[in-house]
Design a protein around this motif. Structure first.
Motif, PDB file in Angstrom:
ATOM      1  N   ALA A  88      16.619  -7.321  -1.173  1.00  0.00           N
ATOM      2  CA  ALA A  88      15.481  -7.985  -1.812  1.00  0.00           C
ATOM      3  C   ALA A  88      14.269  -7.974  -0.886  1.00  0.00           C
ATOM      4  O   ALA A  88      13.126  -7.881  -1.344  1.00  0.00           O
ATOM      5  N   GLU A  89      14.528  -8.029   0.415  1.00  0.00           N
ATOM      6  CA  GLU A  89      13.440  -8.015   1.389  1.00  0.00           C
ATOM      7  C   GLU A  89      12.677  -6.686   1.366  1.00  0.00           C
ATOM      8  O   GLU A  89      11.465  -6.663   1.615  1.00  0.00           O
ATOM      9  N   THR A  90      13.369  -5.586   1.090  1.00  0.00           N
ATOM     10  CA  THR A  90      12.693  -4.291   1.004  1.00  0.00           C
ATOM     11  C   THR A  90      11.773  -4.240  -0.208  1.00  0.00           C
ATOM     12  O   THR A  90      10.642  -3.744  -0.132  1.00  0.00           O
ATOM     13  N   LEU A  91      12.242  -4.759  -1.332  1.00  0.00           N
ATOM     14  CA  LEU A  91      11.410  -4.778  -2.542  1.00  0.00           C
ATOM     15  C   LEU A  91      10.178  -5.660  -2.329  1.00  0.00           C
ATOM     16  O   LEU A  91       9.071  -5.310  -2.769  1.00  0.00           O
ATOM     17  N   ALA A  92      10.371  -6.787  -1.643  1.00  0.00           N
ATOM     18  CA  ALA A  92       9.233  -7.665  -1.354  1.00  0.00           C
ATOM     19  C   ALA A  92       8.261  -6.992  -0.393  1.00  0.00           C
ATOM     20  O   ALA A  92       7.035  -7.133  -0.534  1.00  0.00           O
ATOM     21  N   TYR A  93       8.792  -6.243   0.572  1.00  0.00           N
ATOM     22  CA  TYR A  93       7.951  -5.537   1.555  1.00  0.00           C
ATOM     23  C   TYR A  93       7.128  -4.449   0.871  1.00  0.00           C
ATOM     24  O   TYR A  93       5.958  -4.247   1.205  1.00  0.00           O
ATOM     25  N   ARG A  94       7.740  -3.775  -0.101  1.00  0.00           N
ATOM     26  CA  ARG A  94       6.987  -2.792  -0.900  1.00  0.00           C
ATOM     27  C   ARG A  94       5.774  -3.459  -1.542  1.00  0.00           C
ATOM     28  O   ARG A  94       4.650  -2.929  -1.468  1.00  0.00           O
ATOM     29  N   ASP A  95       5.972  -4.602  -2.140  1.00  0.00           N
ATOM     30  CA  ASP A  95       4.865  -5.290  -2.808  1.00  0.00           C
ATOM     31  C   ASP A  95       3.815  -5.770  -1.807  1.00  0.00           C
ATOM     32  O   ASP A  95       2.608  -5.684  -2.066  1.00  0.00           O
ATOM     33  N   THR A  96       4.274  -6.261  -0.659  1.00  0.00           N
ATOM     34  CA  THR A  96       3.346  -6.729   0.376  1.00  0.00           C
ATOM     35  C   THR A  96       2.468  -5.597   0.877  1.00  0.00           C
ATOM     36  O   THR A  96       1.235  -5.728   0.963  1.00  0.00           O
ATOM     37  N   LEU A  97       3.088  -4.455   1.232  1.00  0.00           N
ATOM     38  CA  LEU A  97       2.323  -3.338   1.777  1.00  0.00           C
ATOM     39  C   LEU A  97       1.419  -2.702   0.722  1.00  0.00           C
ATOM     40  O   LEU A  97       0.304  -2.272   1.026  1.00  0.00           O
ATOM     41  N   THR A  98       1.892  -2.644  -0.507  1.00  0.00           N
ATOM     42  CA  THR A  98       1.062  -2.083  -1.580  1.00  0.00           C
ATOM     43  C   THR A  98      -0.246  -2.856  -1.697  1.00  0.00           C
ATOM     44  O   THR A  98      -1.330  -2.266  -1.791  1.00  0.00           O
ATOM     45  N   SER A  99      -0.148  -4.176  -1.664  1.00  0.00           N
ATOM     46  CA  SER A  99      -1.338  -5.019  -1.760  1.00  0.00           C
ATOM     47  C   SER A  99      -2.178  -4.952  -0.486  1.00  0.00           C
ATOM     48  O   SER A  99      -3.397  -4.771  -0.538  1.00  0.00           O
ATOM     49  N   LEU A 100      -1.532  -5.089   0.662  1.00  0.00           N
ATOM     50  CA  LEU A 100      -2.244  -5.119   1.940  1.00  0.00           C
ATOM     51  C   LEU A 100      -3.015  -3.837   2.212  1.00  0.00           C
ATOM     52  O   LEU A 100      -4.165  -3.869   2.683  1.00  0.00           O
ATOM     53  N   LEU A 101      -2.400  -2.702   1.922  1.00  0.00           N
ATOM     54  CA  LEU A 101      -3.005  -1.408   2.246  1.00  0.00           C
ATOM     55  C   LEU A 101      -3.868  -0.862   1.108  1.00  0.00           C
ATOM     56  O   LEU A 101      -4.524   0.164   1.279  1.00  0.00           O
ATOM     57  N   GLY A 102      -3.843  -1.516  -0.030  1.00  0.00           N
ATOM     58  CA  GLY A 102      -4.649  -1.053  -1.161  1.00  0.00           C
ATOM     59  C   GLY A 102      -4.138   0.236  -1.775  1.00  0.00           C
ATOM     60  O   GLY A 102      -4.929   1.040  -2.287  1.00  0.00           O
ATOM     61  N   LEU A 103      -2.812   0.420  -1.758  1.00  0.00           N
ATOM     62  CA  LEU A 103      -2.227   1.630  -2.345  1.00  0.00           C
ATOM     63  C   LEU A 103      -2.422   1.594  -3.856  1.00  0.00           C
ATOM     64  O   LEU A 103      -2.070   0.615  -4.515  1.00  0.00           O
ATOM     65  N   LYS A 104      -2.969   2.662  -4.408  1.00  0.00           N
ATOM     66  CA  LYS A 104      -3.370   2.658  -5.812  1.00  0.00           C
ATOM     67  C   LYS A 104      -2.372   3.312  -6.763  1.00  0.00           C
ATOM     68  O   LYS A 104      -2.508   3.188  -7.981  1.00  0.00           O
ATOM     69  N   ASP A 105      -1.367   4.021  -6.219  1.00  0.00           N
ATOM     70  CA  ASP A 105      -0.471   4.756  -7.115  1.00  0.00           C
ATOM     71  C   ASP A 105       0.949   4.781  -6.537  1.00  0.00           C
ATOM     72  O   ASP A 105       1.433   5.816  -6.103  1.00  0.00           O
ATOM     73  N   VAL A 106       1.602   3.625  -6.511  1.00  0.00           N
ATOM     74  CA  VAL A 106       2.984   3.537  -6.052  1.00  0.00           C
ATOM     75  C   VAL A 106       3.903   3.676  -7.262  1.00  0.00           C
ATOM     76  O   VAL A 106       3.811   2.894  -8.214  1.00  0.00           O
ATOM     77  N   ARG A 107       4.784   4.654  -7.213  1.00  0.00           N
ATOM     78  CA  ARG A 107       5.672   4.946  -8.339  1.00  0.00           C
ATOM     79  C   ARG A 107       7.115   4.616  -7.951  1.00  0.00           C
ATOM     80  O   ARG A 107       7.684   5.261  -7.071  1.00  0.00           O
ATOM     81  N   THR A 108       7.687   3.617  -8.586  1.00  0.00           N
ATOM     82  CA  THR A 108       9.063   3.224  -8.313  1.00  0.00           C
ATOM     83  C   THR A 108       9.994   4.036  -9.208  1.00  0.00           C
ATOM     84  O   THR A 108       9.894   3.980 -10.439  1.00  0.00           O
ATOM     85  N   ILE A 109      10.876   4.792  -8.577  1.00  0.00           N
ATOM     86  CA  ILE A 109      11.782   5.702  -9.285  1.00  0.00           C
ATOM     87  C   ILE A 109      13.196   5.155  -9.190  1.00  0.00           C
ATOM     88  O   ILE A 109      13.630   4.681  -8.137  1.00  0.00           O
ATOM     89  N   ARG A 110      13.935   5.219 -10.284  1.00  0.00           N
ATOM     90  CA  ARG A 110      15.293   4.674 -10.321  1.00  0.00           C
ATOM     91  C   ARG A 110      16.300   5.751 -10.752  1.00  0.00           C
ATOM     92  O   ARG A 110      15.931   6.733 -11.391  1.00  0.00           O
ATOM     93  N   PRO A 111      17.569   5.544 -10.433  1.00  0.00           N
ATOM     94  CA  PRO A 111      18.607   6.497 -10.843  1.00  0.00           C
ATOM     95  C   PRO A 111      18.751   6.530 -12.364  1.00  0.00           C
ATOM     96  O   PRO A 111      18.367   5.584 -13.067  1.00  0.00           O
ATOM     97  N   SER A 112      19.315   7.616 -12.844  1.00  0.00           N
ATOM     98  CA  SER A 112      19.593   7.756 -14.274  1.00  0.00           C
ATOM     99  C   SER A 112      20.652   6.748 -14.706  1.00  0.00           C
ATOM    100  O   SER A 112      21.749   6.695 -14.137  1.00  0.00           O
TER     101      SER A 112
END
Length: 253
Positions: A88-112
């Motif tokens: 869960a900490e990794t998913l939260a870190y993704r959200d933190t860095l996306t906001s902090l760094l201003g990433l405009k196109d983060v695509r979360t990909i999941r298994p079939s």
């Protein structure tokens, strides 16, 4: 970057695997002594922003690459593999860095979901066949995610050892180029980058995790151990497979 290097980076009409391998070797020689930011800029010059992806685990060493990529262009697509087994900490870190760094196109990909239902309905494949688990949760989803792209960027480094010790800055990956802009960055240089850029660490670093993947296959490292010693501990396995397999692979069996 020299004029000769810049002119070499212009897109070529020759895109076969053999020509790409030659181009990758030439690019590796041309870019081997420049900074990560210049390598990322060169990759974007070569294929264009919309054909370039940064693949990130949002792990313990991901923030520096993402920060530098965002400084080059915050709209470069970022591909993140949510395997279904992440902390869960990794998913939260993704959200933190996306906001902090201003990433405009983060695509979360999941298994079939179809493959998971067929092959891992009891969620124990990580134990019985970790290579197959990595394939259906990481390798195959990444292959799908990279279909629109002509090149991708990742954060591997030579100091991580193992198969990464002789890592080139640029390599051919099927019919794509793969850029490793942090290949020759040392561990001390990476720490200095985090400090200089005031980047937050992954939340689990303080708990003794130095390399973080999926929960069942990640453990804390002890003082003096290799940073990746906690990955697949006790098994003859050091890589999930996405850097060993041709990312053009799409088979599901």
């Amino acid at each position: 970057m020299s004029v000769a290097t810049a002119s070499f980076l212009s897109p070529s009409s020759e895109t076969s695997s053999s020509h790409l391998a030659v181009e990758a070797a030439e690019l590796d020689r041309a870019l081997s002594a420049i900074s990560p930011a210049e390598i990322i800029a060169a990759a974007m010059t070569r294929v264009g922003r919309d054909k370039l992806a940064v693949v990130s685990s949002f792990g313990t060493e991901s923030a520096a690459l993402l920060k530098i990529a965002a400084d080059v262009d915050p709209a470069i697509p970022v591909v993140f593999l949510d395997t279904g087994w992440l902390f869960a900490e990794t998913l939260a870190y993704r959200d933190t860095l996306t906001s902090l760094l201003g990433l405009k196109d983060v695509r979360t990909i999941r298994p079939s979901t179809e493959i998971l239902a067929r092959e891992d309905k009891d969620r124990d494949l990580w134990f019985s066949d970790p290579d197959r688990c990595c394939f259906i949760r990481k390798v195959e989803p990444l292959a799908r995610a990279l279909k629109p792209f002509d090149a991708w960027i990742n954060g591997r480094k030579r100091f991580q050892g193992g198969d990464r010790a002789a890592l080139p800055v640029v390599e051919a990956d099927g019919d794509r180029l793969k850029f490793n802009p942090f290949a020759n960055v040392s561990q001390d240089e990476l720490k200095a980058l985090y400090a200089a850029m005031k980047l937050p660490p992954h939340p689990l670093v303080a708990s003794g995790f130095s390399s973080i993947g999926c929960m069942p296959c990640t453990s804390r490292t002890r003082p003096g151990e290799d940073p990746r010693a906690g990955r697949w501990r006790g098994r003859d396995k050091t890589e999930c497979g996405i850097h060993l397999a041709d990312t053009n692979v799409t088979k599901d069996s």
